[in-house]
Motif scaffolding. Sequence first.
Motif, short mmCIF file in Angstrom:
data_model
loop_
_atom_site.label_atom_id
_atom_site.label_comp_id
_atom_site.label_asym_id
_atom_site.label_seq_id
_atom_site.Cartn_x
_atom_site.Cartn_y
_atom_site.Cartn_z
N GLU A 193 0.99 -0.90 0.08
CA GLU A 193 -0.18 -0.34 0.20
C GLU A 193 0.47 1.23 0.06
N PRO A 194 0.30 2.35 -0.68
CA PRO A 194 1.73 3.95 -1.13
C PRO A 194 1.60 3.97 -0.02
N LEU A 195 1.95 4.56 0.58
CA LEU A 195 2.19 5.52 2.06
C LEU A 195 0.97 6.06 2.28
N PRO A 196 0.20 7.03 1.30
CA PRO A 196 -0.88 8.35 1.37
C PRO A 196 -1.79 6.93 1.54
N ARG A 197 -1.52 6.18 1.11
CA ARG A 197 -2.64 5.37 1.85
C ARG A 197 -2.96 5.11 2.65
N THR A 198 -2.24 4.09 2.77
CA THR A 198 -1.82 3.54 4.60
C THR A 198 -2.30 4.56 5.59
N LEU A 199 -1.59 5.42 5.24
CA LEU A 199 -1.91 7.17 6.07
C LEU A 199 -3.75 7.41 6.85
N GLU A 200 -4.14 7.64 4.89
CA GLU A 200 -5.49 7.33 4.67
C GLU A 200 -6.38 5.94 5.92
N ALA A 201 -5.81 5.01 5.50
CA ALA A 201 -6.53 3.45 6.29
C ALA A 201 -6.19 3.83 8.08
N LEU A 202 -5.38 4.33 8.19
CA LEU A 202 -5.03 4.89 10.31
C LEU A 202 -5.79 5.79 10.42
N ASP A 222 11.20 19.73 6.50
CA ASP A 222 12.83 20.18 6.36
C ASP A 222 12.76 21.94 6.62
N ASN A 223 11.55 22.55 7.12
CA ASN A 223 11.98 23.81 7.24
C ASN A 223 11.13 24.06 8.34
N LEU A 224 10.09 22.81 9.50
CA LEU A 224 9.39 22.74 10.43
C LEU A 224 8.11 22.99 10.02
N SER A 225 7.03 23.20 8.74
CA SER A 225 6.14 23.55 8.54
C SER A 225 5.60 22.43 8.25
N LEU A 226 4.15 22.46 8.60
CA LEU A 226 3.58 20.89 8.49
C LEU A 226 2.57 20.38 7.40
N ARG A 227 2.80 19.45 7.01
CA ARG A 227 2.46 19.45 5.72
C ARG A 227 0.95 18.39 5.74
N ARG A 228 -0.05 18.74 5.30
CA ARG A 228 -1.60 17.22 5.34
C ARG A 228 -1.16 16.09 4.42
N VAL A 229 -1.13 14.63 4.82
CA VAL A 229 -0.86 14.00 3.85
C VAL A 229 -1.99 13.45 4.04
N ALA A 230 -3.05 12.99 4.84
CA ALA A 230 -4.42 12.37 5.16
C ALA A 230 -5.09 12.93 6.02
N GLY A 231 -6.03 12.07 5.79
CA GLY A 231 -7.75 13.07 6.64
C GLY A 231 -8.98 11.81 6.73
N ASP A 232 -9.83 12.19 7.21
CA ASP A 232 -11.11 12.21 7.55
C ASP A 232 -11.85 12.57 7.95
N GLY A 233 -13.47 12.12 8.50
CA GLY A 233 -14.16 13.14 8.75
C GLY A 233 -14.63 14.65 7.75
N PRO A 234 -15.79 14.91 8.41
CA PRO A 234 -15.83 16.97 7.29
C PRO A 234 -14.33 17.18 7.35
N ARG A 235 -14.99 17.70 5.85
CA ARG A 235 -14.13 18.29 5.20
C ARG A 235 -13.84 19.90 6.19
N GLU A 236 -14.85 19.98 6.19
CA GLU A 236 -15.06 21.62 7.31
C GLU A 236 -14.18 21.62 7.99
N LEU A 237 -14.20 20.85 8.91
CA LEU A 237 -14.07 20.19 10.80
C LEU A 237 -12.46 20.05 10.66
N ILE A 238 -11.92 19.68 9.54
CA ILE A 238 -10.63 18.97 9.40
C ILE A 238 -10.23 20.74 8.91
N GLU A 239 -10.40 21.36 8.14
CA GLU A 239 -8.96 22.51 7.29
C GLU A 239 -9.92 23.49 8.41
#
Length: 554
Positions: A193-202, A222-239
């Motif tokens: 399973e590609p990494l994004p799919r694995t994280l989505e499953a988690l 590397d510049n210490l910023s956070l990048r979202r790679v997976a998420g589940d639930g209401p899009r508005e709540l996540i964002e």
Amino acid sequence: MTSRGTFHDTADAPGARQAAQSRAVADVNAALHDGVDRDGVLGLVARGVRQVLGASACTVMTLEPNETLLVRAADGRVRPDLPGSHVPVDDTPEGEVVRSQAPVMSADGQDPRWRETSLSGPGLGSVLLVPVPGYDRPGGVIEVADAEGRHFGTDDARTVGLFAAQVGMAVEHDRAGADLELLAAVLGQPDTEPLPRTLEALTTGVLSGTEALACAIYLLDDNLSLRRVAGDGPRELIEAGMTGSGPNVAHAAIASRAPIVHQHVLPGDLPGSGRRSPRWSEGSETSGLAASLVCVPLMSRSVVLGVLCCHCPPGRYPSKLELAYLSVVAGKAAMAVDSSHLVASAQEKAAQEERQRLARELHDSVSQALYGIALGARTARESLGEEPEEQVDQPLGYVLALAEAGLADMRALIFELRPQALAEEGLVAALHKQLAAFRARHGVDTHAELGPEPAGAFKVKQALYRTAQEALQNTAKHAQARRIVVRLETSPTALALEIADDGDGFDPSASFPGHLGLRSMRERITEVGGVLDLASAPGEGTQIRARVPTGLWP
């Protein structure tokens, strides 16, 4: 007399024992969280168990691949040769515990099978064995012995069981790390399973395993910023919840290297048009409701890789069980990310070694042969005298021109395969050498404005170098340029590389099937957290500008 699973309760002072137990368990948890090596953790367990139970001796054994138990840690009255020794699992009480996964004790130490095992010795009476759990195979055994004539009871077995769970975590982490290193060493394929799919499953698993409304996983750049790679639930709540108050809490969890629960107010009209959680009913009003945002750092081998964030329903605080579950999920996510990094690193290393080998062979064979042809042709021409006959000079000149062109091509190819200057001398030197090779190969005028060597992580410089290399190749193939200018601009936080030519130019919005150069450059820059811009038009040349963070800690 040996019994399994049934014990007598002990009558120790409950308050003092509970306090000692809490301190010892907390010490082991801290060691696990801080990435202390396995044997260091097991040493803390052996000492903690012995002190909490007031026992004479304790050993911690792990089940090895050869199906024997290895004594990893010992504390108290033990034989000097005990640590590092092996205990068989055939016809031994320890082996019985491994197979049954149930506690075993001897009230008087007279079981003949006990006399040849780990804690056998004069003066040791009552012995307690507790299994260490494992994921797909048992983890091992904790063995406690006492010489004061006491009998171990159910409370003792429960107490040792708490430590056994911690040993199981250390053993599984060590086994997983060994598997990952072996996988990387032999260049095995990463998880199917590609990494994004694995994280989505988690993240989906979090919603099904808890009462969370939304869950997302972020990775650190590397510049210490956070990048979202997976998420589940209401899009508005996540964002809204995780890009508003979320990152501050997430960074706090990363900085503290521990889970953080943050109370905040949910935005109104949450369900909106995005994906709804089944825990929300149609028309649910969320404005002004307090909810809990839980952020758990993703840690592997004592390195923080990112953070897992999830929202609890309004008015609902996460239970200890839910926090433990989220920590397990975060651990699995960290392991998946670490696995992906290890495999990619090993593959890159193997590819680099193969490029080095090809470069050496080309240098030692084809390049030397071309050099010999060029030298021989030049010598032959000079030996003909000042006025050689035209019929001889013309073919010699042709051979000489071919050899020199081939030699220039070969030098450029060797440099592309083995850009040693990048690692040994830096980005500026590597770009100068690349431009010199390009000029010799294609006869195009080159101009460099690079300045002194900038500060920056090696992989950032490598991405910029490869981008310049790809841009020069595209210019040679398609632009018909007469002049190329390469500029490198530096700041404390970023590097900017510009490659401009006066060639034919093109329409950037057009489709070019089969031409992957621009996409390759953009992917390289994006991977290191940068941005690539392109400006071109037919007949007006092309300008490519890449800006990337230095990748250094501030």
